[in-house]
Each structure stands twice: as structure tokens, then as C-alpha cells.
Design a protein around this motif. Sequence first.
Motif, PDB file in Angstrom:
ATOM      1  N   ALA A  13      -0.470  -6.640  -7.007  1.00 34.05           N
ATOM      2  CA  ALA A  13      -1.191  -6.993  -5.789  1.00 34.05           C
ATOM      3  C   ALA A  13      -2.350  -6.031  -5.548  1.00 34.05           C
ATOM      4  O   ALA A  13      -3.427  -6.405  -5.169  1.00 34.05           O
ATOM      5  N   GLN A  35      18.071  -0.236   9.186  1.00 32.26           N
ATOM      6  CA  GLN A  35      17.877  -1.679   9.039  1.00 32.26           C
ATOM      7  C   GLN A  35      19.215  -2.396   9.106  1.00 32.26           C
ATOM      8  O   GLN A  35      19.320  -3.470   9.681  1.00 32.26           O
ATOM      9  N   GLY A  58       8.808  -8.532  -2.227  1.00 37.07           N
ATOM     10  CA  GLY A  58       8.705  -7.210  -1.596  1.00 37.07           C
ATOM     11  C   GLY A  58      10.045  -6.596  -1.275  1.00 37.07           C
ATOM     12  O   GLY A  58      10.308  -6.200  -0.137  1.00 37.07           O
ATOM     13  N   GLU A  78       8.154  -6.800  -6.655  1.00 30.33           N
ATOM     14  CA  GLU A  78       7.900  -5.548  -5.918  1.00 30.33           C
ATOM     15  C   GLU A  78       6.814  -4.744  -6.628  1.00 30.33           C
ATOM     16  O   GLU A  78       7.065  -4.111  -7.666  1.00 30.33           O
ATOM     17  N   ALA A 105       3.292 -10.830  -4.473  1.00 27.75           N
ATOM     18  CA  ALA A 105       3.869 -12.112  -4.076  1.00 27.75           C
ATOM     19  C   ALA A 105       2.842 -13.245  -4.095  1.00 27.75           C
ATOM     20  O   ALA A 105       3.200 -14.412  -4.150  1.00 27.75           O
ATOM     21  N   GLU A 106       1.559 -12.877  -4.067  1.00 25.22           N
ATOM     22  CA  GLU A 106       0.519 -13.911  -4.022  1.00 25.22           C
ATOM     23  C   GLU A 106       0.382 -14.642  -5.341  1.00 25.22           C
ATOM     24  O   GLU A 106      -0.136 -15.760  -5.398  1.00 25.22           O
ATOM     25  N   THR A 121      12.102  -9.992   3.642  1.00 28.36           N
ATOM     26  CA  THR A 121      12.298  -9.338   4.935  1.00 28.36           C
ATOM     27  C   THR A 121      11.232  -8.271   5.108  1.00 28.36           C
ATOM     28  O   THR A 121      11.065  -7.412   4.251  1.00 28.36           O
ATOM     29  N   LEU A 122      10.495  -8.376   6.194  1.00 39.85           N
ATOM     30  CA  LEU A 122       9.464  -7.394   6.568  1.00 39.85           C
ATOM     31  C   LEU A 122       8.421  -7.238   5.467  1.00 39.85           C
ATOM     32  O   LEU A 122       8.052  -6.123   5.096  1.00 39.85           O
TER      33      LEU A 122
END
Length: 220
Positions: A13, A35, A58, A78, A105-106, A121-122
Amino acid sequence: MTDTVPLTRAEPARHPHPVRSRANAKFFDVMDWYQHRHLGARKRALFTDLPTEVVELGAGAGASMRYLARGTHLVTIEPNPHAHDALRRKATRYGIELEIRGEGAESTSVETASVDAVICTLVLCTVEEPSAALAEVRRILRPGGRFVFIEHVASGPGPLRALQRLLRRPWKYVFDGCHLDRDTAAAIAAAGFTDVRIEHGRMGGAFVPVWPMISGVAVA
Ligand SMILES: C[S@@+](CC[C@H](N)C(=O)[O-])C[C@H]1O[C@@H](n2cnc3c(N)ncnc32)[C@H](O)[C@@H]1O
């Protein structure tokens, strides 16, 4: 356990920051208990009936692994290499068969329509292009597959929104790209899933700017 998979068609990324990316990986590793305390019940409910093949965007230091069934094959997307050791450690602890892909992730190397569940998550607070990441989720999910998410989001009008505005820039700097003020619910609703269920809630705890949260499931 599978080790880090070399990049194929996907690109990282962005270049990990030598200090902040390392510090954030450590922070999320150390704050695992926090968390667990504030998001554990939500994660347990949402992740309860996931299939045994899951992609996680992520994954950070692996805060969600303890809620997955032992033996789950987890592909983690990640891009921060400083988080990978913690991922391996948690995978061993929770009996997860881990595959790490150091990409964004894109644009991932996961095959089109090849998975039944993607979790995150987050993360949509931090990816550079949330709409591209959501399009990628739709691409890799089989029809009927689930995208399960928990995200902190922009507050509605009021003092908390003002605080988020005030802290937006230093927060983004310290937390390695994290945006306090994204309307992630709208982004998910607009991403073209066939069914979207979103609950609005409150994380609670010491980190007030990230209290407003959403969680839910979107079906491809
Ligand atoms: C706030 S942390 C959350 C980590 C973990 N999901 C958790 O709940 O503890 C955000 C994570 O997103 C990762 N990330 C940043 N940009 C990303 C991207 N473009 N694609 C995938 N992950 C990304 C970061 O490296 C970091 O691990």
C-alpha cells in the motif's frame, strides 16, 4: 503455519514508516488486552460462525485471532512488516494456520470470487482508499460471501465531533495514517454489496476520539 507469501500482482500500500509503523505494530500488540476488553463481545458475536477459510484486511498484531475457530486458515493482508512477528506468535497461540501477504487491501493477490469471509477491524480508518479496499473485498468474495467489520467512525455533530476535528492531524501522524473522521458506514453502504447490516455503537474506554463505532456484515 505458512510463512510470508511473496508479492504477486499486488503492490504494498505504501512504504512503512521506519519509526511510526514499528511503534504502531508494538502498540497494537501491547494493547491486545484493551481491545479484548472493549471489542471482545462484539467480535465474539460477529465472528462466531465464520468459515474455516478467512481473509483479514490489516490484521495488525492479530487482535482478532483469539475469536476464530482453532484450525482456521487465515490469510492476512498486512502491509506493515513490523507486525508480522506478532501475527506469527498469535497464530501459534490460537491454533491458526497463518498466511501473511505484505500487501495493501486496495489491491491484493487473492483470487477473484475465491473466499466466503473477509474480516476487518479498525482498518478502513487507515487504508488510503477505503472505496478501493471495499471494491477489492467484493472482488475476492464469492457471491453470498460475507464481509464482517468493526470500525471507528466520525461522530455525529457535537463536542465529540469537534474533538475529532481538533485532533485529526496529530492523530493521523501518531497513528500512522488513521483518520478520525471517516464516514465508513456510508462508504460500505455505497460499495455495491447485496445486503448490508450496520449497527452503530460506542467503544468506550480511554481513547475518547475513537468511541463512535460501527459493526456489521455486508453480503457480496
Ligand atoms: C489501527 S490498526 C488495526 C489493526 C488490527 N486490525 C486490530 O484490530 O488491532 C490498522 C492496521 O491497518 C494496516 N493497514 C494500513 N494501511 C493498509 C492498507 N492499505 N491495506 C491493509 N492494511 C493496512 C496497518 O498496518 C495496521 O496494521
